[in-house]
Design a protein around this motif. Structure first.
Motif, PDB file in Angstrom:
ATOM      1  N   ASP A  43       1.160  -1.474  -0.346  1.00 25.14           N
ATOM      2  CA  ASP A  43      -0.021  -0.201  -0.183  1.00 25.14           C
ATOM      3  C   ASP A  43       0.987   1.226  -0.275  1.00 25.14           C
ATOM      4  N   ASP A  44       1.495   1.278   0.790  1.00 28.92           N
ATOM      5  CA  ASP A  44       2.981   2.301   0.731  1.00 28.92           C
ATOM      6  C   ASP A  44       3.592   2.662   0.157  1.00 28.92           C
ATOM      7  N   CYS A  47       0.865   4.068  -2.558  1.00 23.17           N
ATOM      8  CA  CYS A  47       0.256   5.375  -3.168  1.00 23.17           C
ATOM      9  C   CYS A  47       1.718   6.595  -3.188  1.00 23.17           C
ATOM     10  N   THR A  50       2.197   8.185  -6.798  1.00 23.34           N
ATOM     11  CA  THR A  50       1.413   8.906  -7.068  1.00 23.34           C
ATOM     12  C   THR A  50       2.172  10.226  -6.766  1.00 23.34           C
ATOM     13  N   TYR A  59      -2.008  11.428   0.299  1.00 23.42           N
ATOM     14  CA  TYR A  59      -0.744   9.382   0.363  1.00 23.42           C
ATOM     15  C   TYR A  59      -2.313   9.342   1.541  1.00 23.42           C
ATOM     16  N   CYS A  62      -5.279   7.321  -0.427  1.00 24.39           N
ATOM     17  CA  CYS A  62      -4.793   6.214  -1.220  1.00 24.39           C
ATOM     18  C   CYS A  62      -4.901   5.236  -0.744  1.00 24.39           C
ATOM     19  N   ARG A  63      -4.458   5.445   1.331  1.00 28.94           N
ATOM     20  CA  ARG A  63      -4.191   4.235   1.808  1.00 28.94           C
ATOM     21  C   ARG A  63      -5.780   3.912   2.151  1.00 28.94           C
ATOM     22  N   ARG A  66      -7.028   2.259  -0.097  1.00 34.18           N
ATOM     23  CA  ARG A  66      -6.816   0.564  -0.133  1.00 34.18           C
ATOM     24  C   ARG A  66      -7.519  -0.065   0.361  1.00 34.18           C
TER      25      ARG A  66
END
Length: 94
Positions: A43-44, A47, A50, A59, A62-63, A66
């Protein structure tokens, strides 16, 4: 009657093979934590692609997205497994 002397050693060998295959709670927990760490790293990385950095709003969004998708997939997988178990359980009634 000739087979009886072979049954005890055969049973002991079968047991010796089966016991090491059992996972302990700590092994299961370690596997779960490893999967969780791998998911967090994935995931990190996704993200950060982008051009967002931890602490920025993009960020964090995004996290969160997900994590939501992963939770929805886990729920679907759980329901599929439960339905599969129900089907198998239903077959035992015949």
């Amino acid at each position: 009657m000739m087979l009886r002397p072979f049954l005890v050693p055969l049973a002991l060998v079968s047991l010796a093979i089966a016991v090491p295959g059992c996972a302990s709670r700590s092994d299961i927990e370690a596997g779960r934590l490893a999967k969780e760490d791998a998911a967090n790293a994935e995931d990190d990385a996704q993200c950060r692609r982008t051009n967002a950095e931890p602490g920025e709003a993009a960020y964090e969004v995004c996290r969160q997205e997900r994590a939501t998708k992963r939770a929805a997939k886990a729920e679907i997988d759980y329901q599929k497994a439960r339905d599969f178990d129900r089907v198998l359980g239903g077959l035992n009634e015949f």
